[in-house]
Structures are given as structure tokens and as C-alpha cells.
Design an enzyme around this catalytic site. Structure first.
Site, PDB file in Angstrom:
ATOM      1  N   ARG A   1     -27.270 -15.595  42.318  1.00  0.00           N
ATOM      2  CA  ARG A   1     -27.342 -14.855  43.581  1.00  0.00           C
ATOM      3  C   ARG A   1     -26.201 -15.275  44.503  1.00  0.00           C
ATOM      4  O   ARG A   1     -25.617 -14.440  45.195  1.00  0.00           O
ATOM      5  CB  ARG A   1     -28.693 -15.071  44.256  1.00  0.00           C
ATOM      6  CG  ARG A   1     -29.848 -14.457  43.478  1.00  0.00           C
ATOM      7  CD  ARG A   1     -31.169 -14.664  44.182  1.00  0.00           C
ATOM      8  NE  ARG A   1     -31.268 -13.845  45.389  1.00  0.00           N
ATOM      9  CZ  ARG A   1     -32.211 -14.013  46.306  1.00  0.00           C
ATOM     10  NH1 ARG A   1     -33.133 -14.962  46.170  1.00  0.00           N
ATOM     11  NH2 ARG A   1     -32.238 -13.226  47.381  1.00  0.00           N
TER      12      ARG A   1
ATOM     13  N   CYS B   1     -30.933 -19.291  52.846  1.00  0.00           N
ATOM     14  CA  CYS B   1     -31.284 -18.813  51.507  1.00  0.00           C
ATOM     15  C   CYS B   1     -31.359 -17.293  51.606  1.00  0.00           C
ATOM     16  O   CYS B   1     -30.496 -16.693  52.238  1.00  0.00           O
ATOM     17  CB  CYS B   1     -32.606 -19.431  51.036  1.00  0.00           C
ATOM     18  SG  CYS B   1     -33.975 -19.194  52.204  1.00  0.00           S
TER      19      CYS B   1
END
Length: 275
Positions: A180, A235
Site C-alpha cells: 500500500r 496509516c
């Protein structure tokens, strides 16, 4: 910074009226699962706080997928759980670590320092064959006095300044998995990539089967970052960055902030660049 409590200490203090246990079990894949698991079995005396309903606010255009909860409502829920300034609070989840860490960070943000995370979580508790129950407790309502610690949170503007100016003394840490971070894979958010200039320190590398790795190992994880630096962790939505926040504190970093909206908030501003 002492953040963690072991299951032996909690067992010894299980019936202490000044100790409040908070079950934060949750599943991002199945939002009802956490409460169902709590109602089936939990540590005796534990109350339940839900990530979506209690630990996060209403989702809007900005703020990310798990924005800051309405603090007045959150404080009211703490009071209903019998938590005041003198209460020792211990949070846990099933052992993933992120949901208990989210609760811990929120109480720290409200200025409550007597809050800890159960190392190993509920899985570690059950592995020790410690008592469990399905009984839901009720507590006498208290008054919770907040003293918000604004130094723990980073605004989008602060993050943007760090990303654009690439200041040597400010470090952005992306806590997501490498795929990611690199933008190879994005299963949740509308855009793939990272905030420019961010380093990748996957949050789960700081834990081992729900237990936080020792301080010396945490220091090794972040050894490429000077302890004098200001660090902003993020995050996808501000949840899994919380264990990295704890790990950084354990490693001796003092100036740590959480970008609560994280990447999901960052990409909600069309003008923000993505690397």
C-alpha cells in the site's frame, strides 16, 4: 514511557474497584463481530467500546474513514463506564493490537495518563487460561475531567508542510504494509500511493502474536530516525498507526504525533500530492 500491562498484573488486580477494563474488539471486515465476541466472552468486569460507534466520529468529506469522535459524547461514555481522573484503565482487543491502541491514544489525548494496553490482548489472556465471562457489568456514573493534549495530534496542514518542505527535523511515517505504501495495491482507499517523503514502518512489525516487541527491537526498527526529530505517524485511517505511536514511545522518541485522518483524509483534498 510505560504503556503496557501484562496479564498477570491484570489478573492480580481484576477486582480492584479503581481498575477499569475496556474491550475494544473489532473487525474491519465485519463491524458487528467485535460486540458479538464481547457478548460471548470477555475479561470479567470489562465494558465495551466500539471502533465505529464509540472511538470514531461521523464520516464526512474530510477527516478520514475513522475521524475523531465527538469528544463530548466520548467523555459521556467514559463517565457511564465509571472512569474518572483517578481510574486506572486497561484496554485490550482480540490481540491485533490496533483497536486497543486507538483507545489508549484517545485517552492520552484527553489528558488521562493512567491508561494502559493489555500486552497480548484477549488471545494472550485466554492462552493463560485466565477467567472469562459473558456477564455485562454496570458501573456508577462518574465525572471525567479532560485536559486535551494537543501535542499528540497532527493536522493536515502540519503534514502538508512536512511533505512539501521536506524538513530535516520532521519525519513522516507511513504505518501501512509495503504494497500500500508503494501504491502497488490499495484495497480500501480511492487512491493508491503515499504522502510525499514518508518512510515506511509497517505497524505489525512492532508486534509478535499480539505482544509488543521489546524496547531494544523497537529502537532497531526506527534506528534510521534521530530521537530529536518530530515524528508524525499515519496509516489508512488513523487506527493502525496507533501501535507505531506506542512503539516509538517505547523506543524513546518524545516528539510523536498522530495524523488521525491519515491517508484517507489526505486524499480527500484534491490539491494534495501523492507519491
Amino acid at each position: 514511557m510505560n504503556v503496557l500491562i501484562d496479564k498477570e498484573w491484570l489478573l492480580k488486580n481484576l477486582h480492584d474497584q479503581n481498575v477499569r477494563i475496556v474491550d475494544c474488539s473489532f473487525s474491519l471486515a465485519d463491524p458487528k463481530k467485535g460486540r458479538e465476541e464481547y457478548e460471548h466472552n470477555h475479561i470479567p468486569g470489562a465494558c465495551y467500546f466500539d471502533l465505529d460507534k464509540d472511538l470514531s466520529g461521523e464520516v464526512s468529506e474530510h477527516g478520514g474513514r475513522h475521524p475523531l469522535p465527538d469528544l463530548k459524547e466520548f467523555i459521556h461514555k467514559l463517565e457511564l463506564a465509571g472512569i474518572d481522573k483517578n481510574t486506572i484503565v486497561v484496554s485490550y482487543d482480540q490481540g491485533e493490537g490496533a483497536f486497543a491502541a486507538r483507545f489508549w491514544w484517545l485517552l492520552q489525548y484527553l489528558g488521562h495518563e493512567k491508561v494502559y494496553v493489555l500486552d497480548g490482548g484477549f488471545n494472550g489472556w485466554k492462552e493463560g487460561n485466565f477467567p472469562v465471562t459473558s456477564e455485562v457489568p454496570a458501573y456508577k456514573k462518574t465525572t471525567f475531567q479532560s485536559d486535551i493534549n494537543y501535542s499528540l495530534i497532527a493536522s493536515m496542514e502540519e503534514v502538508k508542510a512536512a511533505a512539501e518542505e521536506q524538513k530535516a527535523n520532521v519525519v513522516l511515517i507511513d504505518s501501512r504494509e509495503e504494497k500500500r505504501y508503494l501504491g502497488i495495491e490499495e484495497p480500501i482507499d480511492k487512491k493508491a500511493g503515499r504522502i510525499p517523503g514518508a518512510l515506511n514502518k509497517p505497524w505489525f512489525e512492532g508486534l509478535n502474536a499480539g505482544y509488543y516487541k521489546p524496547a531494544e527491537i523497537q529502537k532497531q526498527r526506527f534506528s534510521d530516525i534521530h530521537t530529536d526529530n518530530e515524528i508524525i505517524v499515519y496509516c489508512g485511517s488513523g487506527v493502525t498507526a496507533a501501535p507505531n505511536f506506542i512503539a516509538l514511545k517505547a523506543a524513546g522518541y518524545e516528539k510523536v504525533k498522530l495524523y488521525l485522518g491519515s491517508f484517507s483524509d489526505w486524499i480527500s483534498y484534491q490539491e494534495n500530492k501523492i507519491e
